[in-house]
Design an enzyme around this catalytic site. Structure first.
Site, PDB file in Angstrom:
ATOM      1  N   GLY A  16     108.779  18.944  25.934  1.00 16.99           N
ATOM      2  CA  GLY A  16     110.147  19.125  26.417  1.00 16.99           C
ATOM      3  C   GLY A  16     110.290  18.658  27.857  1.00 16.99           C
ATOM      4  O   GLY A  16     111.381  18.238  28.273  1.00 16.99           O
TER       5      GLY A  16
ATOM      6  N   ALA B 278     108.231  22.980  26.447  1.00 12.34           N
ATOM      7  CA  ALA B 278     108.767  24.266  25.985  1.00 12.34           C
ATOM      8  C   ALA B 278     107.770  25.376  26.266  1.00 12.34           C
ATOM      9  O   ALA B 278     106.573  25.130  26.337  1.00 12.34           O
ATOM     10  CB  ALA B 278     109.044  24.186  24.487  1.00 12.34           C
TER      11      ALA B 278
ATOM     12  N   GLU C 176     110.861  15.090  27.581  1.00 10.66           N
ATOM     13  CA  GLU C 176     112.213  14.879  27.053  1.00 10.66           C
ATOM     14  C   GLU C 176     113.263  15.119  28.141  1.00 10.66           C
ATOM     15  O   GLU C 176     114.285  14.436  28.192  1.00 10.66           O
ATOM     16  CB  GLU C 176     112.438  15.803  25.849  1.00 10.66           C
TER      17      GLU C 176
ATOM     18  N   GLU D   2     103.660  17.366  21.036  1.00  9.16           N
ATOM     19  CA  GLU D   2     104.152  18.315  20.028  1.00  9.16           C
ATOM     20  C   GLU D   2     103.360  18.256  18.737  1.00  9.16           C
ATOM     21  O   GLU D   2     103.102  19.278  18.097  1.00  9.16           O
ATOM     22  CB  GLU D   2     105.627  18.037  19.722  1.00  9.16           C
TER      23      GLU D   2
HETATM   24  N1  CAA Z   1     104.008  27.125  27.206  1.00 10.14           N
HETATM   25  C1  CAA Z   1     103.478  28.337  27.492  1.00 10.14           C
HETATM   26  N2  CAA Z   1     102.336  28.497  28.180  1.00 10.14           N
HETATM   27  C2  CAA Z   1     101.705  27.383  28.590  1.00 10.14           C
HETATM   28  C3  CAA Z   1     102.201  26.102  28.322  1.00 10.14           C
HETATM   29  C4  CAA Z   1     103.421  25.997  27.609  1.00 10.14           C
HETATM   30  N3  CAA Z   1     103.965  24.827  27.330  1.00 10.14           N
HETATM   31  N4  CAA Z   1     101.358  25.197  28.853  1.00 10.14           N
HETATM   32  C5  CAA Z   1     100.364  25.900  29.428  1.00 10.14           C
HETATM   33  N5  CAA Z   1     100.581  27.210  29.270  1.00 10.14           N
HETATM   34  C6  CAA Z   1      99.773  28.313  29.803  1.00 10.14           C
HETATM   35  C7  CAA Z   1      98.390  28.374  29.164  1.00 10.14           C
HETATM   36  O1  CAA Z   1      98.403  29.126  27.985  1.00 10.14           O
HETATM   37  C8  CAA Z   1      97.595  29.024  30.268  1.00 10.14           C
HETATM   38  O2  CAA Z   1      97.908  30.396  30.215  1.00 10.14           O
HETATM   39  P1  CAA Z   1      96.821  31.493  30.647  1.00 10.14           P
HETATM   40  O3  CAA Z   1      96.512  31.218  32.080  1.00 10.14           O
HETATM   41  O4  CAA Z   1      97.481  32.773  30.385  1.00 10.14           O
HETATM   42  O5  CAA Z   1      95.629  31.226  29.770  1.00 10.14           O
HETATM   43  C9  CAA Z   1      98.238  28.478  31.556  1.00 10.14           C
HETATM   44  O6  CAA Z   1      99.532  28.022  31.164  1.00 10.14           O
HETATM   45  C10 CAA Z   1      97.489  27.307  32.148  1.00 10.14           C
HETATM   46  O7  CAA Z   1      97.266  26.339  31.120  1.00 10.14           O
HETATM   47  P2  CAA Z   1      95.909  25.504  31.033  1.00 10.14           P
HETATM   48  O8  CAA Z   1      94.757  26.434  31.160  1.00 10.14           O
HETATM   49  O9  CAA Z   1      96.006  24.664  29.832  1.00 10.14           O
HETATM   50  O10 CAA Z   1      96.028  24.663  32.359  1.00 10.14           O
HETATM   51  P3  CAA Z   1      95.559  23.175  32.645  1.00 10.14           P
HETATM   52  O11 CAA Z   1      95.852  22.941  34.068  1.00 10.14           O
HETATM   53  O12 CAA Z   1      94.157  22.977  32.154  1.00 10.14           O
HETATM   54  O13 CAA Z   1      96.492  22.230  31.735  1.00 10.14           O
HETATM   55  C11 CAA Z   1      98.577  21.458  30.788  1.00 10.14           C
HETATM   56  C12 CAA Z   1      97.895  22.149  31.991  1.00 10.14           C
HETATM   57  C13 CAA Z   1      98.092  20.015  30.683  1.00 10.14           C
HETATM   58  C14 CAA Z   1     100.050  21.497  31.037  1.00 10.14           C
HETATM   59  C15 CAA Z   1      98.189  22.209  29.500  1.00 10.14           C
HETATM   60  O14 CAA Z   1      98.428  23.581  29.689  1.00 10.14           O
HETATM   61  C16 CAA Z   1      98.965  21.805  28.300  1.00 10.14           C
HETATM   62  O15 CAA Z   1      98.625  20.828  27.664  1.00 10.14           O
HETATM   63  N6  CAA Z   1     100.011  22.564  27.955  1.00 10.14           N
HETATM   64  C17 CAA Z   1     100.782  22.353  26.756  1.00 10.14           C
HETATM   65  C18 CAA Z   1     101.690  21.187  26.895  1.00 10.14           C
HETATM   66  C19 CAA Z   1     102.469  21.012  25.635  1.00 10.14           C
HETATM   67  O16 CAA Z   1     101.934  20.924  24.556  1.00 10.14           O
HETATM   68  N7  CAA Z   1     103.788  20.939  25.784  1.00 10.14           N
HETATM   69  C20 CAA Z   1     104.657  20.771  24.677  1.00 10.14           C
HETATM   70  C21 CAA Z   1     105.211  22.065  24.278  1.00 10.14           C
HETATM   71  S1  CAA Z   1     106.191  21.874  22.828  1.00 10.14           S
HETATM   72  C22 CAA Z   1     107.641  21.254  23.387  1.00 10.14           C
HETATM   73  O17 CAA Z   1     107.799  21.045  24.531  1.00 10.14           O
HETATM   74  C23 CAA Z   1     108.636  21.010  22.321  1.00 10.14           C
HETATM   75  C24 CAA Z   1     110.036  21.206  22.703  1.00 10.14           C
HETATM   76  O18 CAA Z   1     110.479  21.073  23.767  1.00 10.14           O
HETATM   77  C25 CAA Z   1     110.939  21.625  21.672  1.00 10.14           C
END
Ligand code: CAA
Ligand code: NAI
Length: 719
Positions: free
Chosen positions: A100, A61, A103, A123
């Site tokens: 997501g 998400a 999922e 999450e």
């Molecule tokens: N939503 C919004 N922004 C995100 C994002 C997300 N899911 N994942 C990463 N970003 C953004 C970061 O904030 C960062 O932004 P800036 O450049 O502005 O700082 C940019 O993307 C790059 O992220 P990283 O610096 O973390 O990049 P990385 O290459 O080191 O890591 C990653 C990539 C492993 C995907 C890491 O970003 C990460 O763990 N992201 C979150 C993943 C996550 O927790 N997903 C679950 C979301 S909740 C969900 O999905 C629930 C649902 O459906 C209902």
């Protein structure tokens, strides 16, 4: 947001195009729904492949959307339509499939992963649960124990592990998208009902209750007071005991509670704060995206004590060759053995070979002629450090960066004795340096942008969360710690016990209260610092009025504890007693109780009942108050940086977001009012006096923490 193409004449290829992580923002959800409708209704299309642009399937998400109202199509119906479709859908997973994104892959009928891909349901680390069916589908696919572990920890797994668990159908070293197209073509015509994960029956172990109970105990112990993992367990229970549709309803109820909680806000704040912290800026205008770091291939570490050893390990395990220096042969040999042992254990744990060939040990600074960077970690003694820096200045080539691991001494004073003050900075690691994730990069007034960029980038390479801080006594973390520790000991004087204070802090969420933590770290360290800074010692004690030093209230109890040889766990006695030296099981000690009673009666202090609320307020509000002063002084660029320092360096509970986020949640007006109250009661404690910035923020209507920077801008930045 999603590209639609027809490939191999009959496969609809849907590519998510939302850089950098192809998050499922509202336009992406909309585009997936439209693309699927098109694919399912086009008679030419016999199968569908979903993949992500730039080698990243989907990072889940769009977390930024969580703060506002839901816009665009909700995710669940989009996913349900994919699973229910009558044409086979294959997920081509490259890079990441998280939250997501995972999922989304679970509703596809087949999953092909690249060998380097990582999958997971993180999450829980955002204070929520996988609520687009993840908590209901994953247990059906891989069983309760494995699903429970992945969902409650949020652990990312490799493609190989996903294959073993039965999450993916195939792992490839080649282009996963091309493989998925081939796979999709072969799947045409095969029955899909067994491939719809929601239709599967959850394999239910006979000891379900015991299993869930054990998981509950474990998460309660590991994540004190955190709601999300407990809700995850309840959701998994629903997957085990309810039909899919009812389980989805339960998942949604649990998500509603979590989603609206302060804990979820705190976790999500931490996610972004951690990423913001890397974006440093100096008053010169130099910043993270316009300053080039130097590549560091070789480094030296001076001093192989507690810190130096961990720093050597941190450097060597990321492929940097290290020359380690000690002052005496025996210490050098001892250091060598320790470092080799640590590197070998670390390599074993990570399943790689130890990079021992990168290590060199010497007694002579002359051997450091050619290194790219030096990290000094000798005793905390300015005269000694100055001698070392003078010598380094002579020995090392003029371009070598000279860094110090001092915990709080003036980095600029060290820069001043070298012939390259612009190449000097602090790299303040936390103990144990090879384990702790935090690195404070201390920017002296003369440190060049290249020096800061290099230290920050080296920290990142070593897997640290690096935060740029200004050059002031104690920098950010230790500067804030002092008033916090002071409050804890003042509370002892006034009637509390170490157990009571620790319990209040542990109930707040700290893994260890302040006294248990001090016993673990060793009480002699702080004692030595207090002696050196003229706060205690026979001379000082006899010349000063009792309980006052340098014009302010002073609590000598920690000195009295040390005078009895009670240095904490390592001596088997400290604020607590232990069965033997080195033991970790802290038990209340009647001798400490006795010491406190004698002390209070000597100074005529009438002990009073102290509430847990007072303990939390005095310890944590004073901590944040110093944080406000640090922001005023320009020693940290933003509140997020302070919070990241406390999360990664001092184990501040993540579900509270860090000290600055915490006080913003309490309400700045209330914090101000309580600090004023406590300061009135204890006028000889200057740290309790509310800072100018706190007052200013309250006067401006208590803006949210993300906006504080706008009010700080006018102050004198060192960063
Ligand atoms: N939503 C919004 N922004 C995100 C994002 C997300 N899911 N994942 C990463 N970003 C953004 C970061 O904030 C960062 O932004 P800036 O450049 O502005 O700082 C940019 O993307 C790059 O992220 P990283 O610096 O973390 O990049 P990385 O290459 O080191 O890591 C990653 C990539 C492993 C995907 C890491 O970003 C990460 O763990 N992201 C979150 C993943 C996550 O927790 N997903 C679950 C979301 S909740 C969900 O999905 C629930 C649902 O459906 C209902
Ligand atoms: P330590 O006492 O464990 O180790 C210091 C080492 O430096 C000793 O092994 C000593 O023999 C060696 N040494 C002294 N003079 C030397 C010289 N001229 N050449 C080569 N080696 C020399 O100290 P510790 O705890 O490792 O601290 C080192 C530095 O790190 C200090 O500045 C300290 O403030 C800082 N620091 C300490 C932390 C901790 O938790 N211990 C945390 C963060 C920083």
């Amino acid at each position: 947001m999603a590209r639609y193409e027809l490939v191999k004449r009959s496969v609809a290829l849907i590519t998510l195009t939302n850089p950098p992580v192809n998050a499922l923002s509202s336009p992406v959800r909309h585009a997936i729904a439209k693309s699927m409708e098109r694919a399912l209704s086009d008679p030419k299309v016999t199968a569908v492949v979903i993949c992500g642009e730039n080698g990243r399937f989907c990072g889940g998400a769009d977390i930024r959307e969580f703060a506002g109202p839901l816009r665009g199509p909700p995710l669940i119906p989009v996913l349900d339509a994919i699973e229910a479709g009558r044409k086979p859908v294959v997920a081509a997973i490259e890079g990441v499939a998280l939250g997501g994104g995972f999922e989304l892959a679970l509703v596809c009928h087949y999953r092909i992963a690249h060998s380097k891909a990582r999958l997971g349901l993180p999450e829980v680390t955002l204070g929520i649960l996988p609520a687009a069916g993840g908590s209901q589908r994953l247990p059906r696919l891989i069983g309760i124990p494995a699903a429970l572990e992945l969902i409650t920890t949020g652990r990312h797994i490799s493609a190989q592990e996903a294959l073993k668990l039965g999450i993916v159908d195939q792992v490839t070293d080649q282009n996963a998208c091309e493989m998925a197209v081939e796979f999709a073509l072969k799947s045409v015509g095969k029955p899909l009902s067994s491939r719809r994960v929601s239709m599967l029956t959850t394999p239910c172990p006979p000891d379900l209750d015991a299993l869930l109970e054990a998981a509950t105990m474990q998460v309660k112990k590991k994540a004190r007071g955190v709601m999300a993992p407990l809700a995850c367990i309840q959701a998994v229970r629903a997957a085990a005991t309810m039909p899919f549709s009812k389980g989805m309803k339960r998942e949604s109820e649990l998500m509603t509670t979590l989603f609206n909680s302060g804990q979820a806000q705190a976790f999500q704040y931490c996610f972004f704060a951690q990423r913001t912290a890397g974006k440093w800026t100096l008053p010169s205008g130099a910043q993270w995206n316009n300053s080039k770091p130097r590549e560091i291939r070789s480094a030296a570490v001076i001093g192989l004590g507690t810190m130096g050893r961990g720093i050597v390990v941190s450097l060597a395990r990321v492929g940097i060759s290290v020359i380690a220096v000690e002052s005496e042969k025996k210490l050098l040999e001892n250091g060598r053995q320790m470092v080799i042992g640590m590197l070998e254990r670390d390599a074993k744990r990570r399943g790689v070979s130890a990079s021992l060939n990168l290590l060199n040990f010497t007694l002579s600074l002359q051997d450091l002629k050619d290194v790219d960077l030096v990290i000094e970690a000798v005793f905390e003694d300015m005269a000694l450090k100055k001698r070392v820096f003078q010598e380094l200045s002579k020995v090392c080539r003029p371009t070598t960066l000279l860094c110090t691991n001092t915990s709080g001494l003036d980095v600029d004073a060290l820069a001043g004795v070298t012939n390259r003050p612009h190449l000097v900075a602090g790299m303040h690691f936390f103990s144990p340096a090879h384990v702790m994730k935090l690195l404070e990069v201390v920017c002296g007034p003369r440190s060049s942008s290249e020096t800061i960029a290099t230290a920050m980038s080296l920290g990142k390479k070593m897997g640290k969360v690096s935060v740029a801080v200004g050059n002031c006594p104690g920098f950010v973390g230790n500067r804030m710690l002092k008033p916090y520790l002071d409050q804890a000991t003042f509370l002892l004087e006034e009637g509390a016990t170490p157990e009571q204070i620790d319990k209040a802090l542990e109930d707040f969420g700290f893994a260890m209260g302040v006294f248990r933590m001090s016993d673990l770290a060793g009480l002699d360290v702080g004692w030595r610092v207090r002696k050196e800074s003229g706060l205690t010692g026979p001379d000082v004690d006899s010349k000063n009025p009792p309980r006052r030093r340098q014009g302010h209230r002073y609590c000598p109890i920690p000195d009295m504890v040390c005078e009895q040889g009670r240095f904490g766990q390592k001596t088997g006695r400290g604020w607590y007693m232990y069965d033997k030296p080195g033991d970790t099981n802290a038990k209340p000690d009647p001798l400490i109780q006795n010491l406190l009673e004698t002390y209070r009666s000597r100074y005529g202090i009438q002990p009073r009942n102290i509430s847990d609320q007072e303990i939390i307020e005095r310890c944590l509000f004073v901590l944040a108050n110093e944080g406000f002063r640090i922001l005023e002084d320009g020693m940290a660029a933003r509140p997020e940086d302070i919070d990241v320092i406390y999360l990664f360096g001092y184990a501040f509970p993540r579900h509270r977001g860090g000290p600055m986020f915490y006080v913003s949640m309490v309400g700045l007006e209330r914090v101000l009012e309580r600090l004023e109250y406590y300061h009135q009661a204890h006028p000889d404690v200057p740290h309790l006096e509310p800072s100018a910035l706190l007052k200013k923020l309250v006067a401006c209507g208590s803006p949210p923490v993300q906006k504080w920077r706008e009010y700080i801008k006018t102050m004198h930045s060192h960063l």
